[in-house]
Scaffold this motif. Structure first.
Motif, short mmCIF file in Angstrom:
data_model
loop_
_atom_site.label_atom_id
_atom_site.label_comp_id
_atom_site.label_asym_id
_atom_site.label_seq_id
_atom_site.Cartn_x
_atom_site.Cartn_y
_atom_site.Cartn_z
N SER A 45 0.81 -1.22 0.00
CA SER A 45 0.00 0.00 0.00
C SER A 45 0.84 1.27 0.00
CB SER A 45 -0.91 0.00 1.22
OG SER A 45 -0.15 0.08 2.41
N ALA A 46 2.11 1.16 -0.21
CA ALA A 46 2.99 2.32 -0.16
C ALA A 46 2.88 3.15 -1.43
CB ALA A 46 4.43 1.87 0.02
N ALA A 47 3.06 4.44 -1.28
CA ALA A 47 3.16 5.34 -2.42
C ALA A 47 4.63 5.39 -2.83
CB ALA A 47 2.67 6.74 -2.06
N ARG A 48 4.86 5.35 -4.13
CA ARG A 48 6.24 5.33 -4.62
C ARG A 48 6.44 6.45 -5.62
NH1 ARG A 48 5.68 -0.88 -4.82
NH2 ARG A 48 6.48 -1.39 -2.77
N LEU A 49 7.54 7.14 -5.49
CA LEU A 49 7.95 8.14 -6.48
C LEU A 49 8.95 7.50 -7.42
CD1 LEU A 49 8.49 11.30 -4.28
CD2 LEU A 49 6.82 11.04 -6.10
N ARG A 50 8.71 7.64 -8.71
CA ARG A 50 9.62 7.08 -9.70
C ARG A 50 10.04 8.20 -10.65
NH1 ARG A 50 9.30 1.26 -10.09
NH2 ARG A 50 7.72 0.56 -8.62
N TYR A 51 11.33 8.33 -10.84
CA TYR A 51 11.88 9.35 -11.72
C TYR A 51 12.49 8.68 -12.93
CZ TYR A 51 11.35 12.63 -7.89
OH TYR A 51 10.83 13.41 -6.90
N THR A 52 12.24 9.23 -14.12
CA THR A 52 12.86 8.74 -15.35
C THR A 52 13.38 9.95 -16.11
OG1 THR A 52 10.82 8.88 -16.63
CG2 THR A 52 11.27 6.78 -15.53
N ALA A 53 14.31 9.70 -17.00
CA ALA A 53 14.84 10.74 -17.86
C ALA A 53 14.71 10.28 -19.31
CB ALA A 53 16.30 11.02 -17.53
N GLU A 54 13.99 11.08 -20.10
CA GLU A 54 13.80 10.77 -21.51
C GLU A 54 14.18 11.99 -22.33
OE1 GLU A 54 9.76 9.63 -22.01
OE2 GLU A 54 9.92 7.91 -20.68
N GLY A 74 16.67 13.93 -22.20
CA GLY A 74 17.18 15.02 -21.38
C GLY A 74 16.16 15.67 -20.47
N LYS A 75 14.92 15.15 -20.44
CA LYS A 75 13.88 15.71 -19.58
C LYS A 75 13.55 14.71 -18.48
CE LYS A 75 11.59 18.74 -22.81
NZ LYS A 75 10.28 19.19 -23.30
N MET A 76 13.55 15.23 -17.28
CA MET A 76 13.22 14.37 -16.15
C MET A 76 11.71 14.33 -15.97
SD MET A 76 14.31 14.58 -12.18
CE MET A 76 15.89 13.82 -12.31
N ARG A 77 11.18 13.13 -15.72
CA ARG A 77 9.76 12.95 -15.49
C ARG A 77 9.58 12.29 -14.13
NH1 ARG A 77 7.23 10.07 -20.52
NH2 ARG A 77 5.31 10.76 -19.52
N CYS A 78 8.54 12.72 -13.41
CA CYS A 78 8.26 12.20 -12.08
C CYS A 78 6.90 11.51 -12.10
CB CYS A 78 8.27 13.33 -11.05
SG CYS A 78 7.84 12.78 -9.39
N PHE A 79 6.88 10.27 -11.66
CA PHE A 79 5.65 9.50 -11.58
C PHE A 79 5.37 9.14 -10.13
CE2 PHE A 79 7.40 8.61 -15.78
CZ PHE A 79 6.32 8.95 -16.59
N LEU A 80 4.11 9.20 -9.76
CA LEU A 80 3.67 8.82 -8.42
C LEU A 80 2.80 7.59 -8.58
CD1 LEU A 80 3.62 9.62 -5.44
CD2 LEU A 80 1.67 11.08 -5.94
N GLU A 81 3.15 6.53 -7.85
CA GLU A 81 2.49 5.24 -7.99
C GLU A 81 1.90 4.83 -6.65
OE1 GLU A 81 4.03 0.69 -8.52
OE2 GLU A 81 5.02 2.23 -9.69
N GLY A 82 0.73 4.21 -6.69
CA GLY A 82 0.09 3.74 -5.46
C GLY A 82 -1.01 2.74 -5.76
N PRO A 83 -1.64 2.21 -4.73
CA PRO A 83 -2.70 1.23 -4.93
C PRO A 83 -3.93 1.85 -5.60
CG PRO A 83 -2.50 1.77 -2.61
CD PRO A 83 -1.38 2.46 -3.32
N VAL A 84 -4.72 1.03 -6.26
CA VAL A 84 -5.91 1.49 -6.97
C VAL A 84 -6.89 2.18 -6.03
CG1 VAL A 84 -7.94 0.70 -8.25
CG2 VAL A 84 -5.71 -0.19 -8.81
N THR A 85 -6.99 1.70 -4.80
CA THR A 85 -7.93 2.29 -3.85
C THR A 85 -7.53 3.71 -3.47
OG1 THR A 85 -6.72 1.27 -2.03
CG2 THR A 85 -8.61 0.08 -2.89
N ALA A 86 -6.31 4.10 -3.77
CA ALA A 86 -5.84 5.45 -3.44
C ALA A 86 -5.75 6.34 -4.68
CB ALA A 86 -4.48 5.37 -2.77
N ALA A 87 -6.44 5.98 -5.74
CA ALA A 87 -6.35 6.75 -6.99
C ALA A 87 -6.80 8.19 -6.79
CB ALA A 87 -7.18 6.08 -8.07
N ALA A 88 -7.84 8.41 -6.00
CA ALA A 88 -8.31 9.77 -5.77
C ALA A 88 -7.30 10.59 -4.99
CB ALA A 88 -9.64 9.74 -5.03
N VAL A 89 -6.63 9.98 -4.03
CA VAL A 89 -5.63 10.69 -3.23
C VAL A 89 -4.42 11.02 -4.10
CG1 VAL A 89 -4.13 10.54 -1.21
CG2 VAL A 89 -6.43 9.60 -1.11
#
Length: 154
Positions: A95-104, A106-121
């Motif tokens: 149930s943890a929220a995870r921050l994932r960073y990628t670089a495509e 030369g641009k950094m992108r930030c993704f926030l990942e979590g359980p489906v039940t927390a989609a609204a949050v």
């Protein structure tokens, strides 16, 4: 000197007698306790596995003038702490929220990942100058269609 004359000898004798009397019951109870522990561990692993296979990913896109204050960062941290509570009954690993960073390119992108039940949050913007984009569209949601009532039925 006799062993019975030592202080606490009666207490020691009582403990030995209780242990001797309870040994068969404890021996019969230990496989049951082991089976309960194994079932609980298997249930926990199943809950974590289900939670990790079905997750929501949103992209967090800041503006070029993004400069959060300390208060905004604290509010966003409290918002992310709600992700764990929205996944009721799922262990922390699933149930943890995870921050994932990628670089495509030369641009950094930030993704926030979590359980489906927390989609609204996860989709709530945490900062004033940050846009939250749904990375994975919910294409599996189908509209509900009600059949037209028969004209003869009243």
């Amino acid at each position: 000197m006799n062993v019975a004359d030592l202080p606490g000898a009666q207490l020691l004798a009582d403990i030995v007698g209780w242990t001797t009397a309870a040994a068969p019951y404890l021996a019969a109870l230990s496989p049951v306790a082991l089976a309960v522990c194994i079932c609980a561990a298997a249930r926990r692993a199943r809950l974590v596995r289900e939670a990790l296979t079905d997750r929501v990913i949103v992209e967090v896109v800041p503006t070029s003038t993004f400069d959060p204050s300390e208060g905004e960062v604290g509010r966003w941290a409290r918002q992310l702490s709600r992700v764990h509570h929205s996944a009721d009954g799922v262990p922390a690993r699933g149930s943890a929220a995870r921050l994932r960073y990628t670089a495509e390119d030369g641009k950094m992108r930030c993704f926030l990942e979590g359980p489906v039940t927390a989609a609204a949050v996860l989709a709530m913007p945490g900062f004033a100058e940050v846009e939250v984009r749904a990375h994975r569209a919910q294409k599996d949601i189908q509209p509900i269609r009600f059949p037209a009532p028969n004209e003869g039925a009243k």
